[in-house]
Write an enzyme that holds these catalytic residues in place. Sequence first.
Site, PDB file in Angstrom:
ATOM      1  N   GLN A  17       0.786  -1.241   0.000  1.00 31.19           N
ATOM      2  CA  GLN A  17       0.000   0.000   0.000  1.00 31.19           C
ATOM      3  C   GLN A  17       0.820   1.294   0.000  1.00 31.19           C
ATOM      4  O   GLN A  17       0.497   2.239  -0.728  1.00 31.19           O
ATOM      5  CB  GLN A  17      -0.958   0.020   1.207  1.00 31.19           C
ATOM      6  CG  GLN A  17      -1.844   1.241   1.208  1.00 31.19           C
ATOM      7  CD  GLN A  17      -2.919   1.294   2.276  1.00 31.19           C
ATOM      8  OE1 GLN A  17      -3.479   2.340   2.524  1.00 31.19           O
ATOM      9  NE2 GLN A  17      -3.238   0.182   2.924  1.00 31.19           N
ATOM     10  N   GLU A 140       1.530  -1.513   8.199  1.00 35.51           N
ATOM     11  CA  GLU A 140       0.724  -0.403   8.730  1.00 35.51           C
ATOM     12  C   GLU A 140       0.682  -0.291  10.269  1.00 35.51           C
ATOM     13  O   GLU A 140       1.086   0.706  10.842  1.00 35.51           O
ATOM     14  CB  GLU A 140      -0.714  -0.574   8.194  1.00 35.51           C
ATOM     15  CG  GLU A 140      -1.739   0.350   8.764  1.00 35.51           C
ATOM     16  CD  GLU A 140      -1.522   1.789   8.359  1.00 35.51           C
ATOM     17  OE1 GLU A 140      -1.487   2.067   7.167  1.00 35.51           O
ATOM     18  OE2 GLU A 140      -1.397   2.648   9.249  1.00 35.51           O
ATOM     19  N   ASP A 169       0.670   3.575   5.999  1.00 35.44           N
ATOM     20  CA  ASP A 169       0.819   3.229   4.584  1.00 35.44           C
ATOM     21  C   ASP A 169       0.550   4.416   3.652  1.00 35.44           C
ATOM     22  O   ASP A 169       1.470   5.064   3.172  1.00 35.44           O
ATOM     23  CB  ASP A 169      -0.132   2.087   4.224  1.00 35.44           C
ATOM     24  CG  ASP A 169       0.399   0.738   4.695  1.00 35.44           C
ATOM     25  OD1 ASP A 169       1.606   0.644   4.946  1.00 35.44           O
ATOM     26  OD2 ASP A 169      -0.399  -0.200   4.809  1.00 35.44           O
ATOM     27  N   GLY A 248      -7.539  19.897  20.236  1.00 37.76           N
ATOM     28  CA  GLY A 248      -7.097  21.285  20.322  1.00 37.76           C
ATOM     29  C   GLY A 248      -7.752  21.969  21.505  1.00 37.76           C
ATOM     30  O   GLY A 248      -7.972  21.355  22.547  1.00 37.76           O
ATOM     31  N   GLY A 249      -8.125  23.231  21.324  1.00 36.16           N
ATOM     32  CA  GLY A 249      -8.745  23.971  22.421  1.00 36.16           C
ATOM     33  C   GLY A 249     -10.253  23.812  22.438  1.00 36.16           C
ATOM     34  O   GLY A 249     -10.928  24.407  23.265  1.00 36.16           O
TER      35      GLY A 249
HETATM   36  N1  CAO Z   1      12.014  -9.596  -9.475  1.00 31.61           N
HETATM   37  C1  CAO Z   1      12.810 -10.307  -8.664  1.00 31.61           C
HETATM   38  N2  CAO Z   1      12.790 -10.203  -7.312  1.00 31.61           N
HETATM   39  C2  CAO Z   1      11.895  -9.334  -6.780  1.00 31.61           C
HETATM   40  C3  CAO Z   1      11.032  -8.565  -7.581  1.00 31.61           C
HETATM   41  C4  CAO Z   1      11.112  -8.714  -8.996  1.00 31.61           C
HETATM   42  N3  CAO Z   1      10.327  -8.031  -9.814  1.00 31.61           N
HETATM   43  N4  CAO Z   1      10.274  -7.810  -6.766  1.00 31.61           N
HETATM   44  C5  CAO Z   1      10.642  -8.108  -5.511  1.00 31.61           C
HETATM   45  N5  CAO Z   1      11.625  -9.022  -5.511  1.00 31.61           N
HETATM   46  C6  CAO Z   1      12.310  -9.600  -4.366  1.00 31.61           C
HETATM   47  C7  CAO Z   1      13.123  -8.599  -3.586  1.00 31.61           C
HETATM   48  O1  CAO Z   1      14.314  -8.281  -4.257  1.00 31.61           O
HETATM   49  C8  CAO Z   1      13.335  -9.357  -2.276  1.00 31.61           C
HETATM   50  O2  CAO Z   1      14.396 -10.252  -2.426  1.00 31.61           O
HETATM   51  P1  CAO Z   1      15.541 -10.524  -1.302  1.00 31.61           P
HETATM   52  O3  CAO Z   1      14.880 -10.368   0.036  1.00 31.61           O
HETATM   53  O4  CAO Z   1      15.968 -11.914  -1.624  1.00 31.61           O
HETATM   54  O5  CAO Z   1      16.610  -9.537  -1.504  1.00 31.61           O
HETATM   55  C9  CAO Z   1      12.064 -10.190  -2.154  1.00 31.61           C
HETATM   56  O6  CAO Z   1      11.387 -10.062  -3.411  1.00 31.61           O
HETATM   57  C10 CAO Z   1      11.150  -9.787  -1.035  1.00 31.61           C
HETATM   58  O7  CAO Z   1      10.938  -8.395  -1.029  1.00 31.61           O
HETATM   59  P2  CAO Z   1      10.389  -7.659   0.283  1.00 31.61           P
HETATM   60  O8  CAO Z   1      11.373  -7.841   1.407  1.00 31.61           O
HETATM   61  O9  CAO Z   1      10.096  -6.262  -0.061  1.00 31.61           O
HETATM   62  O10 CAO Z   1       9.024  -8.435   0.511  1.00 31.61           O
HETATM   63  P3  CAO Z   1       8.370  -9.078   1.814  1.00 31.61           P
HETATM   64  O11 CAO Z   1       7.075  -9.620   1.332  1.00 31.61           O
HETATM   65  O12 CAO Z   1       9.257 -10.028   2.507  1.00 31.61           O
HETATM   66  O13 CAO Z   1       8.102  -7.845   2.792  1.00 31.61           O
HETATM   67  C11 CAO Z   1       7.235  -5.702   3.428  1.00 31.61           C
HETATM   68  C12 CAO Z   1       7.027  -6.975   2.596  1.00 31.61           C
HETATM   69  C13 CAO Z   1       6.113  -4.727   3.055  1.00 31.61           C
HETATM   70  C14 CAO Z   1       7.150  -6.055   4.916  1.00 31.61           C
HETATM   71  C15 CAO Z   1       8.610  -5.100   3.089  1.00 31.61           C
HETATM   72  O14 CAO Z   1       8.695  -4.895   1.718  1.00 31.61           O
HETATM   73  C16 CAO Z   1       8.888  -3.786   3.806  1.00 31.61           C
HETATM   74  O15 CAO Z   1       9.182  -3.729   4.999  1.00 31.61           O
HETATM   75  N6  CAO Z   1       8.845  -2.685   3.036  1.00 31.61           N
HETATM   76  C17 CAO Z   1       9.199  -1.380   3.544  1.00 31.61           C
HETATM   77  C18 CAO Z   1       8.122  -0.836   4.393  1.00 31.61           C
HETATM   78  C19 CAO Z   1       6.800  -0.793   3.674  1.00 31.61           C
HETATM   79  O16 CAO Z   1       6.641  -0.184   2.645  1.00 31.61           O
HETATM   80  N7  CAO Z   1       5.803  -1.394   4.305  1.00 31.61           N
HETATM   81  C20 CAO Z   1       4.444  -1.095   3.911  1.00 31.61           C
HETATM   82  C21 CAO Z   1       3.831  -2.065   3.114  1.00 31.61           C
HETATM   83  S1  CAO Z   1       2.157  -1.581   3.007  1.00 31.61           S
HETATM   84  O17 CAO Z   1       1.513  -2.184   4.393  1.00 31.61           O
END
Ligand code: CAO
Length: 416
Positions: A17, A140, A169, A248-249
């Site tokens: 998001q 979030e 988000d 606020g107030g």
């Molecule tokens: N091709 C190849 N690899 C891809 C890719 C693509 N098109 N898109 C994503 N990937 C890979 C990434 O490179 C990553 O690989 P490694 O961990 O091996 O380096 C892997 O997918 C996982 O990516 P991620 O860590 O972003 O995904 P996750 O599902 O484990 O975590 C989240 C999700 C949201 C917790 C994390 O991305 C995060 O903390 N983001 C920052 C904060 C954020 O925006 N959070 C809000 C999300 S909205 O609620």
Amino acid sequence: MSLPLNGIKIIDFTHVQAGPACTQLLAWFGADVIKVERPGSGDVTRTQLRDIPDVDALYFTMLNSNKRSLTLDTKKPDGKKILEQLIRESDVLVENFGPGALDRMGFSWERINELNPKMIVASVKGFSDGHHYEDLKVYENVAQCAGGAASTTGFWDGPPTVSAAALGDSNTGMHLAIGILTALIGRDKTGKGQKVAVSMQDAVLNLCRVKLRDQQRLDRLGFLEEYPQYPHGEFSDVVPRGGNAGGGGQPGWVLKCKGWENDPNAYIYFTIQGHAWEPICKALGKPEWISDPNYSTAKARQPHIFDIFKTIEDWLADKTKYEAVDILRKFDIPCSPVLSMKEIAADPSLRASGSITEVPHKERGTYLTVGSPIKFSDLKPEITGSPLLGEHSDEVLAGLGYGTDDIKRLREGGVI
Ligand code: CAO
């Protein structure tokens, strides 16, 4: 119609998001947003909480309108090559991967800057660079807890509570959009791109600034006069949860209206604005309160503010929330009905202004989504449906010079 961000090309490496909300906003205003997604699966929200089998979920469709979708495995050599080409000819790359993921993919800020010194790289992370929690992945509600919102939301006799509003988000995405537009204006002056980062914790905190104000007042005074705990309850050394008190107030509270016993949203928010005291007394049929020293000033009212709210509730008992607001608006009293999502979805004013709009989707038919909350005199964004996974892969690759055979080979190799 020509739009202000026409000509700005954005590589949208976002998911879930926070990032998608940012790039969707920029797409509404004319940017060419190319959403880069993993082949086969794409953004996880395409499949989360589906309401129609095998069709993109509303979670996805409501955050990715006006974008193009390119599938690309950026861990494969050919995928990296395509991403490099895109970086060379784009203006902005937006990402909200977990900490370090972009570096691990081989696209550090230094590398991107080398490929295209004009490129703006915009990131959302849970915590800011160098923070002692910088390695954490964040969603979030985690951000709401880390940014001070949860500890100050809810009722004093209950646990910390998260808000339904996406403070962590979409709010972070909006902050990032401001950062990107600022960097674009800066680039016009310097010719150089830069790195823009917003942490979800910081974006939540930025909206909780009045609670940081209250912590300092509490440290100095030992009490907070506008909180329900004053003057009869106890204060500790941390800002308490204040229920529905006004921040606020102006004291305010959520008050019951006719039908509250059966309708969970038969309430209004009522605000006692200082200079509106006289009209409030007139509206309530309590003219004697206008000059009564126990009521005539905000300070005098505070010790029995809940008795006053009770009197207002008695007055509301035979009025629906809409009838109540229609009376109170004549007295210039700041108030609103508590609106359910069902009521909001059907609200003719929100439809007319484009804040809520129906858009077509190739597989699900028409769906309801939010439109731009920002209104311009010379621009009314047209909201279009979200793209199917990889819908624009061929088109984007053709634009990079790939022929039909190349595209076939990339598809067969699982690169797109
Ligand atoms: N091709 C190849 N690899 C891809 C890719 C693509 N098109 N898109 C994503 N990937 C890979 C990434 O490179 C990553 O690989 P490694 O961990 O091996 O380096 C892997 O997918 C996982 O990516 P991620 O860590 O972003 O995904 P996750 O599902 O484990 O975590 C989240 C999700 C949201 C917790 C994390 O991305 C995060 O903390 N983001 C920052 C904060 C954020 O925006 N959070 C809000 C999300 S909205 O609620």
